[in-house]
Design an enzyme around this catalytic site. Sequence first.
Site, PDB file in Angstrom:
ATOM      1  N   TYR A 189       0.839  -1.213   0.000  1.00 54.69           N
ATOM      2  CA  TYR A 189       0.000   0.000   0.000  1.00 54.69           C
ATOM      3  C   TYR A 189       0.868   1.255   0.000  1.00 54.69           C
ATOM      4  O   TYR A 189       0.595   2.213  -0.716  1.00 54.69           O
ATOM      5  CB  TYR A 189      -0.923   0.006   1.223  1.00 54.69           C
ATOM      6  CG  TYR A 189      -1.985   1.081   1.169  1.00 54.69           C
ATOM      7  CD1 TYR A 189      -3.251   0.795   0.666  1.00 54.69           C
ATOM      8  CD2 TYR A 189      -1.722   2.389   1.597  1.00 54.69           C
ATOM      9  CE1 TYR A 189      -4.221   1.775   0.593  1.00 54.69           C
ATOM     10  CE2 TYR A 189      -2.690   3.375   1.517  1.00 54.69           C
ATOM     11  CZ  TYR A 189      -3.940   3.067   1.025  1.00 54.69           C
ATOM     12  OH  TYR A 189      -4.904   4.044   0.947  1.00 54.69           O
ATOM     13  N   PHE A 192      -6.998  20.047 -24.546  1.00 58.05           N
ATOM     14  CA  PHE A 192      -7.767  18.826 -24.782  1.00 58.05           C
ATOM     15  C   PHE A 192      -9.102  18.909 -24.038  1.00 58.05           C
ATOM     16  O   PHE A 192      -9.227  19.653 -23.076  1.00 58.05           O
ATOM     17  CB  PHE A 192      -6.959  17.600 -24.327  1.00 58.05           C
ATOM     18  CG  PHE A 192      -7.678  16.313 -24.626  1.00 58.05           C
ATOM     19  CD1 PHE A 192      -7.911  15.909 -25.932  1.00 58.05           C
ATOM     20  CD2 PHE A 192      -8.160  15.520 -23.595  1.00 58.05           C
ATOM     21  CE1 PHE A 192      -8.599  14.742 -26.203  1.00 58.05           C
ATOM     22  CE2 PHE A 192      -8.848  14.339 -23.866  1.00 58.05           C
ATOM     23  CZ  PHE A 192      -9.068  13.953 -25.165  1.00 58.05           C
ATOM     24  N   ASP A 193     -10.097  18.126 -24.473  1.00 59.37           N
ATOM     25  CA  ASP A 193     -11.447  18.312 -23.915  1.00 59.37           C
ATOM     26  C   ASP A 193     -11.552  18.023 -22.413  1.00 59.37           C
ATOM     27  O   ASP A 193     -12.282  18.711 -21.712  1.00 59.37           O
ATOM     28  CB  ASP A 193     -12.518  17.558 -24.720  1.00 59.37           C
ATOM     29  CG  ASP A 193     -12.260  16.075 -24.830  1.00 59.37           C
ATOM     30  OD1 ASP A 193     -11.099  15.662 -24.680  1.00 59.37           O
ATOM     31  OD2 ASP A 193     -13.205  15.322 -25.079  1.00 59.37           O
ATOM     32  N   ASP A 246       0.827  19.515 -20.681  1.00 57.60           N
ATOM     33  CA  ASP A 246      -0.014  18.333 -20.811  1.00 57.60           C
ATOM     34  C   ASP A 246       0.798  17.396 -21.700  1.00 57.60           C
ATOM     35  O   ASP A 246       0.901  17.591 -22.904  1.00 57.60           O
ATOM     36  CB  ASP A 246      -1.349  18.715 -21.445  1.00 57.60           C
ATOM     37  CG  ASP A 246      -2.222  17.497 -21.721  1.00 57.60           C
ATOM     38  OD1 ASP A 246      -1.718  16.364 -21.639  1.00 57.60           O
ATOM     39  OD2 ASP A 246      -3.406  17.687 -22.037  1.00 57.60           O
ATOM     40  N   ALA A 260       0.846  14.079 -22.525  1.00 62.52           N
ATOM     41  CA  ALA A 260       0.387  12.758 -22.981  1.00 62.52           C
ATOM     42  C   ALA A 260       1.259  12.180 -24.107  1.00 62.52           C
ATOM     43  O   ALA A 260       1.611  11.012 -24.088  1.00 62.52           O
ATOM     44  CB  ALA A 260      -1.070  12.850 -23.420  1.00 62.52           C
ATOM     45  N   LYS A 313      -0.898   7.007 -23.232  1.00 57.86           N
ATOM     46  CA  LYS A 313      -0.364   7.336 -24.556  1.00 57.86           C
ATOM     47  C   LYS A 313       1.130   6.972 -24.560  1.00 57.86           C
ATOM     48  O   LYS A 313       1.471   5.818 -24.750  1.00 57.86           O
ATOM     49  CB  LYS A 313      -0.578   8.817 -24.880  1.00 57.86           C
ATOM     50  CG  LYS A 313      -2.012   9.151 -25.284  1.00 57.86           C
ATOM     51  CD  LYS A 313      -2.876   9.367 -24.101  1.00 57.86           C
ATOM     52  CE  LYS A 313      -4.223   9.970 -24.442  1.00 57.86           C
ATOM     53  NZ  LYS A 313      -5.082  10.056 -23.252  1.00 57.86           N
ATOM     54  N   HIS A 352     -20.402  14.113 -26.181  1.00 58.22           N
ATOM     55  CA  HIS A 352     -20.080  13.220 -27.302  1.00 58.22           C
ATOM     56  C   HIS A 352     -19.993  11.752 -26.889  1.00 58.22           C
ATOM     57  O   HIS A 352     -20.196  10.876 -27.704  1.00 58.22           O
ATOM     58  CB  HIS A 352     -18.777  13.669 -27.986  1.00 58.22           C
ATOM     59  CG  HIS A 352     -17.581  13.652 -27.100  1.00 58.22           C
ATOM     60  ND1 HIS A 352     -17.391  14.571 -26.098  1.00 58.22           N
ATOM     61  CD2 HIS A 352     -16.522  12.827 -27.050  1.00 58.22           C
ATOM     62  CE1 HIS A 352     -16.263  14.315 -25.470  1.00 58.22           C
ATOM     63  NE2 HIS A 352     -15.711  13.253 -26.027  1.00 58.22           N
TER      64      HIS A 352
HETATM   65  N1  F0G Z   1      -4.494  15.321 -22.490  1.00 58.59           N
HETATM   66  C1  F0G Z   1      -4.480  14.935 -23.775  1.00 58.59           C
HETATM   67  C2  F0G Z   1      -3.695  15.709 -24.776  1.00 58.59           C
HETATM   68  C3  F0G Z   1      -5.204  13.805 -24.161  1.00 58.59           C
HETATM   69  O1  F0G Z   1      -5.193  13.450 -25.444  1.00 58.59           O
HETATM   70  C4  F0G Z   1      -5.930  13.085 -23.182  1.00 58.59           C
HETATM   71  C5  F0G Z   1      -6.702  11.919 -23.546  1.00 58.59           C
HETATM   72  C6  F0G Z   1      -5.898  13.527 -21.850  1.00 58.59           C
HETATM   73  C7  F0G Z   1      -5.160  14.648 -21.546  1.00 58.59           C
HETATM   74  C8  F0G Z   1      -6.649  12.819 -20.762  1.00 58.59           C
HETATM   75  O2  F0G Z   1      -6.030  11.639 -20.427  1.00 58.59           O
HETATM   76  O3  F0G Z   1      -7.657   9.842 -21.050  1.00 58.59           O
HETATM   77  O4  F0G Z   1      -5.760   9.398 -19.491  1.00 58.59           O
HETATM   78  O5  F0G Z   1      -7.673  10.765 -18.766  1.00 58.59           O
HETATM   79  N2  F0G Z   1      -6.965  11.629 -24.722  1.00 58.59           N
HETATM   80  C9  F0G Z   1      -7.639  10.448 -25.204  1.00 58.59           C
HETATM   81  C10 F0G Z   1      -7.783  10.541 -26.692  1.00 58.59           C
HETATM   82  C11 F0G Z   1      -8.886  10.085 -24.479  1.00 58.59           C
HETATM   83  O6  F0G Z   1      -8.502   9.702 -27.251  1.00 58.59           O
HETATM   84  O7  F0G Z   1      -7.170  11.406 -27.313  1.00 58.59           O
HETATM   85  P1  F0G Z   1      -6.837  10.345 -19.907  1.00 58.59           P
END
Ligand code: F0G
Length: 458
Positions: A72, A124-125, A215, A217, A258, A450
């Site tokens: 843990y 990102f969304d 960010d 990813a 990613k 979406h």
């Molecule tokens: N930032 C970016 C640039 C992303 O593309 C994503 C996720 C996230 C943050 C959030 O990360 O999914 O681990 O919570 N992108 C995916 C996509 C969902 O399909 O592009 P997460």
Amino acid sequence: MNLPYAEPYKIKMVEPIYRSSREERELWIKNAGYNLFNLRSNQVYIDLLTDSGTGAMSDSQWAAIMTGDESYAGASSYYNLKETIKRLTGFEYFLPTHQGRAAENVLFSVLMKEGNVVPGNSHFDTTKGHIEFRKAKAIDCTIDEAFNTTLQHPFKGNIDLNKLENVYKEYPAENIPCVIVTLTCNSSGGQPVSMQNLKEVKALSEKYGIMVIYDSARFAENAYFIKVREKGYENKTIKEIVAEMFTYADGMTMSSKKDGIVNIGGFIALNSEKIFKEASTFNIIFEGFITYGGMAGRDMNALAVGLDEATEFVYLESRIKQVEYLGEKLIAAGIPIQQPIGGHAVFVDAKRVLPNLPKEQYVAQTLAIELYLEGGIRGVEIGTLLADRDPETRENRYPNLELLRLAIPRRVYTYRHMDVIAQALINVYNRRDSIKSGYKIVSEAPIMRHFTVQLEKI
Ligand code: F0G
């Protein structure tokens, strides 16, 4: 004659995929409310919905899974990961989270409050969602070139420094918790940010006393593009480039799904001990104790190996060449796509494929459905459905671009699969004049619609 390029790995384990008929797909997509998220994965032949968490782990990663420490607190897997992150990024402090948006949730809980503004390059969304959820505002400062899909520019993810400085001048520094730079920029088509731009964003932000958060990813793919496109970096290793990139940031959020090449995971890494301590409390409430944060020990171990693999040139070259191969086939057939071709995906310019379809009928979604019907291939709409409604006026937001994203999972599909995808899209393109109407919304959620929206054919 030169030998053709092929994948620098061989396949040790296979997972069968089902090739359905068009009649089956017509029924399935109707039952799914014409929302590709509602399909079952076995109703999909080639799944390009996302490159997130869908990659294939290496034998070394699977081996690391077996030596995961599930304690843990204070697990060796946590320390493996911490040391890897420190070695690659230079950040002293690190908090594991269960995925990228969880890292955003934890960090933004410390940094952001109502009335703040957060500039960045096409957030990102989920990032935007977490900003708007706190009644703060995301301001897009991406360079204008990014919104013209035909224009060639090596770094379409770049931040326009004038736009950024205007934000810094217009709002007091205490209202700007940070600038968020997304590497590579997903929303503008998997487009990279140059080292030069990263350096300039840092210098400008420092002048105004604003923190820079990446960010991250797809940070490794960004580093690949710097190596192959930016002068002065051609002889540097990816790991050297990555290390330099992070010297121009104060912290990062990461979706490990990613460029960590794992199926689940995320993290925050930082220079500031103060923010780390504040974020630790939120991490414990939202994610778990600070040495696991929602991740199993085995998953942290696999991530530590994945981060090292993802920052090797041979891997990145194979990854990005495969995406390019698909993109170039589409370009050769005259299909309009975002150029240059992005790192993790090909983005089809749906407005230019279906120019006569009214924007109210969800142009990119219509194209996504057609591609599914044609070949059982699942892409994703990056357009009006994703852009959602304005939180104040509740009007539909119509983004500059209506894109169909074909995201390629890491190390999962072969070049032959790319041929199938290309041909299916070419078939749709050749009958584009027969696609005369799109879809309308039957029901939608108040935020992030979406994922669950239900549509009806017009
Ligand atoms: N930032 C970016 C640039 C992303 O593309 C994503 C996720 C996230 C943050 C959030 O990360 O999914 O681990 O919570 N992108 C995916 C996509 C969902 O399909 O592009 P997460």
